[in-house]
Scaffold this active site. Structure first.
Site, PDB file in Angstrom:
ATOM      1  N   GLY A  14       0.713  -1.210   0.054  1.00 47.48           N
ATOM      2  CA  GLY A  14       0.032  -0.103   0.064  1.00 47.48           C
ATOM      3  C   GLY A  14       0.814   1.294  -0.074  1.00 47.48           C
ATOM      4  O   GLY A  14       0.271   2.279   0.606  1.00 47.48           O
ATOM      5  N   ALA A  15       1.973   1.195  -0.721  1.00 45.09           N
ATOM      6  CA  ALA A  15       3.090   2.214  -0.587  1.00 45.09           C
ATOM      7  C   ALA A  15       2.629   3.561  -1.700  1.00 45.09           C
ATOM      8  O   ALA A  15       3.277   4.202  -1.347  1.00 45.09           O
ATOM      9  CB  ALA A  15       4.485   1.677  -0.936  1.00 45.09           C
ATOM     10  N   ARG A  17       0.015   5.419  -1.752  1.00 44.68           N
ATOM     11  CA  ARG A  17      -0.647   6.554  -1.279  1.00 44.68           C
ATOM     12  C   ARG A  17      -0.620   6.689   0.258  1.00 44.68           C
ATOM     13  O   ARG A  17      -0.278   5.612   1.042  1.00 44.68           O
ATOM     14  CB  ARG A  17      -2.053   6.721  -1.899  1.00 44.68           C
ATOM     15  CG  ARG A  17      -2.208   6.766  -3.333  1.00 44.68           C
ATOM     16  CD  ARG A  17      -3.727   6.793  -3.758  1.00 44.68           C
ATOM     17  NE  ARG A  17      -4.048   5.485  -3.544  1.00 44.68           N
ATOM     18  CZ  ARG A  17      -5.356   5.137  -3.167  1.00 44.68           C
ATOM     19  NH1 ARG A  17      -6.200   5.916  -2.382  1.00 44.68           N
ATOM     20  NH2 ARG A  17      -5.813   3.810  -3.221  1.00 44.68           N
ATOM     21  N   VAL A  65      -2.655  -7.551  -3.057  1.00 43.11           N
ATOM     22  CA  VAL A  65      -2.196  -8.300  -2.076  1.00 43.11           C
ATOM     23  C   VAL A  65      -3.169  -9.413  -1.442  1.00 43.11           C
ATOM     24  O   VAL A  65      -3.023 -10.291  -0.790  1.00 43.11           O
ATOM     25  CB  VAL A  65      -1.847  -7.344  -0.885  1.00 43.11           C
ATOM     26  CG1 VAL A  65      -0.645  -6.439  -1.381  1.00 43.11           C
ATOM     27  CG2 VAL A  65      -3.017  -6.714  -0.527  1.00 43.11           C
ATOM     28  N   ASN A 150     -16.575  -0.771  15.601  1.00 41.69           N
ATOM     29  CA  ASN A 150     -17.416   0.416  15.048  1.00 41.69           C
ATOM     30  C   ASN A 150     -18.676  -0.080  14.282  1.00 41.69           C
ATOM     31  O   ASN A 150     -18.492  -1.009  13.337  1.00 41.69           O
ATOM     32  CB  ASN A 150     -16.345   1.214  14.246  1.00 41.69           C
ATOM     33  CG  ASN A 150     -16.861   2.538  13.918  1.00 41.69           C
ATOM     34  OD1 ASN A 150     -17.568   3.240  14.877  1.00 41.69           O
ATOM     35  ND2 ASN A 150     -16.246   3.186  12.856  1.00 41.69           N
ATOM     36  N   TYR A 156     -14.134  -4.499   8.888  1.00 42.79           N
ATOM     37  CA  TYR A 156     -12.766  -3.892   8.914  1.00 42.79           C
ATOM     38  C   TYR A 156     -12.217  -4.183  10.329  1.00 42.79           C
ATOM     39  O   TYR A 156     -11.343  -4.393  10.519  1.00 42.79           O
ATOM     40  CB  TYR A 156     -13.038  -2.280   8.564  1.00 42.79           C
ATOM     41  CG  TYR A 156     -11.783  -1.541   8.658  1.00 42.79           C
ATOM     42  CD1 TYR A 156     -10.937  -1.398   7.603  1.00 42.79           C
ATOM     43  CD2 TYR A 156     -11.644  -0.520   9.786  1.00 42.79           C
ATOM     44  CE1 TYR A 156      -9.691  -0.541   7.756  1.00 42.79           C
ATOM     45  CE2 TYR A 156     -10.494   0.233   9.837  1.00 42.79           C
ATOM     46  CZ  TYR A 156      -9.605   0.091   8.778  1.00 42.79           C
ATOM     47  OH  TYR A 156      -8.636   0.975   8.714  1.00 42.79           O
ATOM     48  N   ALA A 157     -13.218  -4.238  11.472  1.00 47.99           N
ATOM     49  CA  ALA A 157     -12.854  -4.128  12.711  1.00 47.99           C
ATOM     50  C   ALA A 157     -12.209  -5.551  13.004  1.00 47.99           C
ATOM     51  O   ALA A 157     -11.438  -5.960  13.474  1.00 47.99           O
ATOM     52  CB  ALA A 157     -14.082  -4.032  13.681  1.00 47.99           C
ATOM     53  N   ALA A 159     -11.016  -7.679  10.728  1.00 50.00           N
ATOM     54  CA  ALA A 159      -9.645  -7.841   9.842  1.00 50.00           C
ATOM     55  C   ALA A 159      -8.693  -7.267  10.634  1.00 50.00           C
ATOM     56  O   ALA A 159      -7.469  -7.712  11.127  1.00 50.00           O
ATOM     57  CB  ALA A 159      -9.833  -7.168   8.731  1.00 50.00           C
ATOM     58  N   LYS A 160      -8.688  -6.053  11.410  1.00 41.88           N
ATOM     59  CA  LYS A 160      -7.771  -5.399  12.096  1.00 41.88           C
ATOM     60  C   LYS A 160      -7.456  -6.065  13.639  1.00 41.88           C
ATOM     61  O   LYS A 160      -6.202  -6.224  14.129  1.00 41.88           O
ATOM     62  CB  LYS A 160      -8.272  -3.662  12.188  1.00 41.88           C
ATOM     63  CG  LYS A 160      -8.308  -2.924  10.827  1.00 41.88           C
ATOM     64  CD  LYS A 160      -7.057  -3.090  10.258  1.00 41.88           C
ATOM     65  CE  LYS A 160      -6.770  -2.136   9.100  1.00 41.88           C
ATOM     66  NZ  LYS A 160      -5.790  -2.273   8.065  1.00 41.88           N
ATOM     67  N   ILE A 189      -6.588   9.494  10.396  1.00 39.12           N
ATOM     68  CA  ILE A 189      -5.326  10.205   9.686  1.00 39.12           C
ATOM     69  C   ILE A 189      -5.882  10.908   8.523  1.00 39.12           C
ATOM     70  O   ILE A 189      -6.572  10.132   7.756  1.00 39.12           O
ATOM     71  CB  ILE A 189      -4.250   9.195   9.487  1.00 39.12           C
ATOM     72  CG1 ILE A 189      -3.864   8.229  10.624  1.00 39.12           C
ATOM     73  CG2 ILE A 189      -3.112   9.614   8.794  1.00 39.12           C
ATOM     74  CD1 ILE A 189      -3.367   8.925  11.668  1.00 39.12           C
TER      75      ILE A 189
HETATM   76  P1  NDP Z   1      -5.256   4.698   1.174  1.00 35.07           P
HETATM   77  O1  NDP Z   1      -6.626   4.529   0.846  1.00 35.07           O
HETATM   78  O2  NDP Z   1      -4.966   6.220   1.199  1.00 35.07           O
HETATM   79  O3  NDP Z   1      -4.232   3.945   0.523  1.00 35.07           O
HETATM   80  C1  NDP Z   1      -4.327   2.562   0.498  1.00 35.07           C
HETATM   81  C2  NDP Z   1      -3.139   1.830  -0.380  1.00 35.07           C
HETATM   82  O4  NDP Z   1      -3.328   0.619  -0.207  1.00 35.07           O
HETATM   83  C3  NDP Z   1      -2.928   2.533  -1.791  1.00 35.07           C
HETATM   84  O5  NDP Z   1      -1.558   2.587  -2.110  1.00 35.07           O
HETATM   85  C4  NDP Z   1      -3.668   1.192  -2.532  1.00 35.07           C
HETATM   86  O6  NDP Z   1      -3.203   0.982  -3.924  1.00 35.07           O
HETATM   87  C5  NDP Z   1      -3.286  -0.114  -1.490  1.00 35.07           C
HETATM   88  N1  NDP Z   1      -4.067  -1.062  -1.560  1.00 35.07           N
HETATM   89  C6  NDP Z   1      -5.469  -1.197  -1.627  1.00 35.07           C
HETATM   90  N2  NDP Z   1      -5.732  -2.602  -1.777  1.00 35.07           N
HETATM   91  C7  NDP Z   1      -4.792  -3.097  -2.150  1.00 35.07           C
HETATM   92  C8  NDP Z   1      -4.587  -4.387  -2.944  1.00 35.07           C
HETATM   93  N3  NDP Z   1      -5.728  -5.212  -2.801  1.00 35.07           N
HETATM   94  N4  NDP Z   1      -3.540  -4.807  -3.352  1.00 35.07           N
HETATM   95  C9  NDP Z   1      -2.441  -4.079  -3.217  1.00 35.07           C
HETATM   96  N5  NDP Z   1      -2.428  -2.554  -2.625  1.00 35.07           N
HETATM   97  C10 NDP Z   1      -3.664  -2.295  -2.274  1.00 35.07           C
HETATM   98  O7  NDP Z   1      -5.192   4.311   2.637  1.00 35.07           O
HETATM   99  P2  NDP Z   1      -4.575   4.945   4.087  1.00 35.07           P
HETATM  100  O8  NDP Z   1      -3.205   5.257   3.843  1.00 35.07           O
HETATM  101  O9  NDP Z   1      -5.423   5.938   4.613  1.00 35.07           O
HETATM  102  O10 NDP Z   1      -4.575   3.727   4.936  1.00 35.07           O
HETATM  103  C11 NDP Z   1      -3.348   2.595   4.950  1.00 35.07           C
HETATM  104  C12 NDP Z   1      -3.556   1.632   6.065  1.00 35.07           C
HETATM  105  O11 NDP Z   1      -3.725   2.377   7.369  1.00 35.07           O
HETATM  106  C13 NDP Z   1      -4.784   0.609   5.950  1.00 35.07           C
HETATM  107  O12 NDP Z   1      -4.587  -0.555   6.251  1.00 35.07           O
HETATM  108  C14 NDP Z   1      -5.822   1.367   6.560  1.00 35.07           C
HETATM  109  O13 NDP Z   1      -6.739   0.464   7.034  1.00 35.07           O
HETATM  110  C15 NDP Z   1      -5.055   2.106   8.079  1.00 35.07           C
HETATM  111  N6  NDP Z   1      -5.507   2.773   8.616  1.00 35.07           N
HETATM  112  C16 NDP Z   1      -5.874   4.433   7.967  1.00 35.07           C
HETATM  113  C17 NDP Z   1      -6.541   5.278   8.853  1.00 35.07           C
HETATM  114  C18 NDP Z   1      -6.858   6.429   8.516  1.00 35.07           C
HETATM  115  O14 NDP Z   1      -7.387   7.272   8.974  1.00 35.07           O
HETATM  116  N7  NDP Z   1      -6.343   6.696   7.114  1.00 35.07           N
HETATM  117  C19 NDP Z   1      -6.496   5.137  10.304  1.00 35.07           C
HETATM  118  C20 NDP Z   1      -6.419   3.652  10.805  1.00 35.07           C
HETATM  119  C21 NDP Z   1      -5.890   2.571   9.896  1.00 35.07           C
HETATM  120  P3  NDP Z   1      -3.198   1.749  -5.033  1.00 35.07           P
HETATM  121  O15 NDP Z   1      -2.654   3.334  -4.696  1.00 35.07           O
HETATM  122  O16 NDP Z   1      -2.827   1.165  -6.304  1.00 35.07           O
HETATM  123  O17 NDP Z   1      -4.927   2.205  -5.026  1.00 35.07           O
END
Ligand code: NDP
Length: 248
Positions: A14-15, A17, A65, A150, A156-157, A159-160, A189
């Site tokens: 998930g790098a 974004r 993933v 939640n 989601y809960a 999974a986490k 965040i």
């Molecule tokens: P974003 O939606 O901004 O980014 C998610 C990233 O995960 C993207 O790079 C996306 O890929 C990648 N991704 C999603 N599904 C897949 C998949 N099936 N295979 C490969 N890559 C995948 O999420 P956040 O940065 O907000 O969140 C990151 C983590 O932090 C998550 O696990 C989230 O649950 C957790 N989190 C976030 C919170 C928040 O407030 N933002 C709070 C608590 C936890 P692509 O760029 O190609 O779409």
């Protein structure tokens, strides 16, 4: 780039974004080689390029993933190329919110497979070389929702919370081999994931955060960076909430 000492090899899912991007950039600043994984080539590719432009070392892999076979093939190819991945950050995640009576099985499976099964898949294939080398860092990015639950987020809960159980179990399995496994549990965040919330929802959320603001992706990257470093040598099986004081 050649004058940078490449210290360790880190894979961040998930790098492309948000939080994962901030983690990838932060670990790259430490001089590590970063394998940026995301669903789309364009997002992980752009982050790998940015790291290289900043003088670091990175590569990009577009991968779903949640696809265990694709993860296995990718891990095998990476181990062939690099020998070992020292630092694994399982950060890729999605939400598919709904009240449980309206939640389809596809939404349950997609969230469980992307957030939780992916951790199992990556760890299963990358941890063994870490245990052989007697050094490794596995950091799973869960959520405070995994601790509190939640309404509307049963998938989601679950999974986490599952990521927390997985972390504690594997911390015990790997501890004697000096491979640590920890969780970072973010609160709210500012990323694409939370920007889809309505203004009213965002106001309500900020109202329940003692620090009265959402966190930044860099707040999560700082904690992850610490857990990936030598400074966290004696810490394993722990959950670190980074949430402005929301869950105490
Ligand atoms: P974003 O939606 O901004 O980014 C998610 C990233 O995960 C993207 O790079 C996306 O890929 C990648 N991704 C999603 N599904 C897949 C998949 N099936 N295979 C490969 N890559 C995948 O999420 P956040 O940065 O907000 O969140 C990151 C983590 O932090 C998550 O696990 C989230 O649950 C957790 N989190 C976030 C919170 C928040 O407030 N933002 C709070 C608590 C936890 P692509 O760029 O190609 O779409």
């Amino acid at each position: 780039m050649s004058d940078i000492e490449v210290k360790k090899i880190a894979l961040v899912t998930g790098a492309g974004r948000g939080i994962g991007k901030a983690i990838a950039l932060s670990l790259a600043e430490e001089g590590h080689h970063i394998i940026c994984v995301s669903r789309s080539e364009s997002s992980c590719g752009a982050v790998a390029e940015l790291i290289q432009t900043n003088g670091g070392s990175a590569e990009a892999i577009a991968l779903d993933v949640s696809d265990a076979t694709a993860v296995e093939n990718t891990c095998n190819a990476l181990l062939e190329k690099h020998g070992l991945i020292d630092i694994l950050v399982n950060n890729a995640g999605i939400t598919r919110d709904n009240l449980v009576f309206r939640m389809g099985e596809e939404d349950w499976d997609a969230v469980l497979d992307t957030n939780l099964k992916s951790c199992f898949s990556f760890i299963k294939h990358l941890a063994r070389p870490m245990t052989r080398k007697r050094w490794g860092r596995i950091i799973n990015i869960a959520s405070v929702i995994g601790l509190t639950g939640n309404a509307g987020q049963a998938n989601y809960a679950s999974a986490k919370a599952g990521m927390i159980g997985l972390t504690k179990s594997l911390a015990k399995e790997f501890a004697a081999r000096n491979v640590t496994v920890n969780v970072v549990a973010p609160g709210f965040i500012e990323t694409d994931m939370t920007s889809s919330l309505s203004e009213d929802q965002q106001k309500m959320i900020v109202g329940i955060i003692p620090m009265k603001r959402m966190g930044k992706a860099s707040d999560i990257a700082n904690m992850t960076n610490f857990l990936a470093s030598q400074k966290s040598d004696y810490i394993t099986g722990q959950v670190f909430t980074v949430d402005g004081g929301m869950v105490m």
